[in-house]
Each structure stands twice: as C-alpha cells, then as structure tokens.
Design an enzyme around this catalytic site. Structure first.
Site, PDB file in Angstrom:
ATOM      1  N   GLU A  39      11.167  51.422  50.835  1.00  0.00           N
ATOM      2  CA  GLU A  39      12.199  51.221  51.863  1.00  0.00           C
ATOM      3  C   GLU A  39      11.601  50.496  53.050  1.00  0.00           C
ATOM      4  O   GLU A  39      10.484  50.826  53.483  1.00  0.00           O
ATOM      5  CB  GLU A  39      12.768  52.572  52.295  1.00  0.00           C
ATOM      6  CG  GLU A  39      13.863  52.473  53.347  1.00  0.00           C
ATOM      7  CD  GLU A  39      14.367  53.844  53.772  1.00  0.00           C
ATOM      8  OE1 GLU A  39      15.401  54.278  53.239  1.00  0.00           O
ATOM      9  OE2 GLU A  39      13.719  54.480  54.626  1.00  0.00           O
ATOM     10  N   TYR A  78      18.007  46.061  56.763  1.00  0.00           N
ATOM     11  CA  TYR A  78      17.525  47.228  56.016  1.00  0.00           C
ATOM     12  C   TYR A  78      17.467  46.835  54.547  1.00  0.00           C
ATOM     13  O   TYR A  78      18.386  46.194  54.024  1.00  0.00           O
ATOM     14  CB  TYR A  78      18.476  48.421  56.185  1.00  0.00           C
ATOM     15  CG  TYR A  78      18.203  49.557  55.215  1.00  0.00           C
ATOM     16  CD1 TYR A  78      17.332  50.589  55.554  1.00  0.00           C
ATOM     17  CD2 TYR A  78      18.808  49.594  53.960  1.00  0.00           C
ATOM     18  CE1 TYR A  78      17.068  51.620  54.661  1.00  0.00           C
ATOM     19  CE2 TYR A  78      18.549  50.617  53.066  1.00  0.00           C
ATOM     20  CZ  TYR A  78      17.688  51.636  53.424  1.00  0.00           C
ATOM     21  OH  TYR A  78      17.433  52.656  52.539  1.00  0.00           O
TER      22      TYR A  78
END
Length: 379
Positions: free
Chosen positions: A189, A101
């Site tokens: 993101e 992530y």
C-alpha cells in the site's frame, strides 16, 4: 509479517518503484548525521507498525540541523497507539503537487490480486471509501496474465488521474505489482503516492505485509522480522513450532488440525464463551509438543479455563494425555482444564487421565458438552 515504512521502501526500490532517498536511525546522533547528509529540508518519520503517525506527532519536517535534532529527540521513545518508537527514517523532503492512493491486496474471495487506486490520497482510505465509494477504483488481476498496460490505463481513467501522469503512474503500478508477486506479499500500500511539481510520481509511504509462509524462500525478508514488536505469546508459539493466533477471550483452546480448532472456536462461542487463542498442535502431536502448547496457552493471564479437543487419527490420544500429565507436573496450572479425547487410543488416554487424577481436570465425551463445561468453568 508487517514491515516498517523504510523496509517497505527498500523493498520497493529493489523493484524499481521510485521512492525518496532516506536513511534509518536509532539515535539522535545518527538521525542528525543522516539529515546533514541528505540535506535540508528533510522529514523525520517515526518507524512503527501502526497508522496515524502524522496525527500523533510522529512525522515532522526539519528546516535545519537544530530542528532535525529537536524532532529526533521528541520522536524517538514516543508512544504511538501503544507502540514505542525505537527508530526513525530521515527522508529528503518532497515537493508535492498531488497525493494519490494505491494498493494491491490478495483478495481471498476472488482468489486473485486486487489493485486499488484513488486520487484522494494522504488520508484514511476507509473514510474516503465510506464517503464516496466511487473515489476508490478497484480491479482484479488474473495472476496468469499479470498486470498489463491496459489495466493501468483503465484504473487511471476511472480514478480521474491527470492525463500527463497516466504513463508514469502506470509504470509505477506495474513495478508495485512486480514487487507484490515476487516478494510474495499479501499487501502493498502506498498512501500517499505523490505527484511532484515536475510531474513525476513516487511512493512517499510504504505499507507492506509479507506472507509468513513464504519467508523460507526469502531469507533477506525473513531477517527483517522485528521480534521486539511481535506479540510475546505468538513469538513463543512460533519458536516451539506451533500454529497459534492470539484472540481476545478467556478460554484457552488446543486442538489437532486447523478445521477441528476452528470448529471448536465456533462451538465455544455457541456455548456463550470467547476463545483466547487458536492453537493447532498438528497431526501426530507428541507429549513434548502438548506440554509446550500448554505453556503457551497459560502464558496469557486472561485465560481462566482451557479446552483440549482432540480427535485421534495420526495423533494418539494417549500421547496427548501423557503430555497433559507431564505439563501438570512441570507447570502446575491453576486454571481448570476440560479434555475431550476421541479416536485413536482414546480409551487408553482417558484411563491415563483417570489414573493420574490431575487436579481440576474434567473429561467430556462430546465437543458440545466440552464447550459448555469449559464456558461454565471459565466464568
């Protein structure tokens, strides 16, 4: 302004961030044609500005042409958390060895970008941070210095990234930061950021939020705005040049100046009410702008009362009064209004309202008194 996944990936690609090849489609026929061109297996991904698409059945792997057609038919038109799928992204399937992530967000409190990295990608990052706070590594970047190699090494080391992908991961993060800065984003993101079987890294997803205030410098990005997905009230306000944010309450709010409007929201809450919106009509508001503002506020069926809180400086209170009178003549509101006028030409403004004798319009001399009155009338 939020982008769809594929729009975010196209933005990433412009800055050299590796992303899988893919193609958007709005019909089943386009989706199947794209799948044929990309090759099988491929992935059919719903394009909506909301998370949880996979859990809702909005992401499917197609092994062949028949499955591509079946999945496209099932996903196009699907409802995902109140968002209807009008477009899909057909993407080449990836050979995934690990999921990370990564994100960059503008941290207002620190007044600088915050880069985050975790080796536990592919799941809700909020759950990861809650269960194991150490799994999400954070690092603020000095905007004057920019993102450096040592930033990447520190993030990778603290997150526990495999040694053989530290360099390619660092290169990807640097390009991601470049996209964040040059596109004037508030958030980029990638979840998941994948490591492939041949130890390459790529952005398998893209969540991008751009700063609305910078779009005039980025016409290509401004053209990506999905008008159909926006809140109707906020779109109406933007078209009229009004600064507006929709909220969850039932008291419509109009003020002149962001500080005054925020204070008004606080005072309404203090009086036991709940604001339906933030609306800053701006300095020097003329009658026409006030009429348009009333139209926007009353387009929300939840509004049961409206508070006008005007402190006249550049804005003249008599102009606001004329705008309200004009609005009542054109719109004929059915909900009560509470008006507080103070400052430039406030006496003239209050006299205009008194002479007009508008139905269900109440005047108050103080902000707190106006807030208490509007909460009482809102019910």
């Amino acid at each position: 302004m939020d982008l769809l996944e594929y729009q975010g990936k196209q933005l990433f690609a412009r800055h050299g961030v590796p992303v899988p090849s893919g193609s958007p489609a709005t019909t089943v026929e386009e989706a199947v044609a794209a799948a044929d061109e990309i090759g099988y297996p491929c992935v059919v991904k719903a394009q909506v500005q909301i998370g949880g698409r996979g859990k809702a059945g909005g992401i499917k792997v197609a092994k062949d042409r028949q499955e591509a057609e079946e999945h496209s038919k099932a996903i196009l038109g699907m409802d995902i958390k109140g968002h209807t799928v009008h477009e899909v992204w057909i993407e080449a399937a990836s050979d995934i060895a690990a999921e990370y992530y990564a994100s960059i967000v503008f941290d207002r409190s620190a007044k600088r970008p915050l880069v985050m990295l975790s080796t536990q990608g592919g799941m809700d990052i909020e759950e990861v941070a809650e269960k194991d706070p150490t799994a999400l590594v954070r690092l603020h970047v000095d905007p004057l210095l920019g993102f450096q190699d040592f930033h990447a090494r520190r993030l990778a080391f603290e997150a526990g990234v495999d040694a053989d992908v530290v360099r390619p991961l660092g290169a990807l993060l640097a390009k991601l930061y470049d996209a964040f800065v040059k596109e004037e984003a508030m958030l980029v993101e990638v979840n998941p950021l994948i490591v492939t079987a041949d130890r390459q890294v790529a952005a398998l997803d893209a969540k991008v939020t751009l700063d609305d205030n910078s779009l005039f410098r980025h016409p290509d990005n401004a053209a990506l705005r999905n008008v159909a997905a926006e809140d109707e009230q906020e779109r109406m306000a933007r078209e009229r040049g009004l600064t507006f944010v929709k909220l969850d309450g039932n008291v419509g709010i109009l003020g002149n100046g962001a500080g005054l409007v925020m204070s008004t929201l606080d005072v309404v809450a203090q009086a036991g009410g709940s604001a339906a919106n933030f609306l800053d009509a701006g300095g020097g508001s003329k009658a026409e702008a006030i009429t348009q503002a009333v139209e926007v506020i009353l387009s929300n069926p939840n509004v049961t009362a409206v508070l006008f809180n005007i402190f006249g400086g550049i804005t003249r209170c008599d102009e606001v009064a004329r705008g309200l009178i004009e609005a009542f003549d054109q719109i004929k509101p059915s909900v009560p209004f509470v008006v507080r006028l103070d400052g430039t030409n406030d006496v003239e403004g209050r006299k205009l309202l008194a002479d007009a004798n508008l139905p269900n319009v109440h005047t108050e001399s103080t902000m707190l008194g106006a807030a208490k009155k509007v909460v009482e009338l809102a019910g």
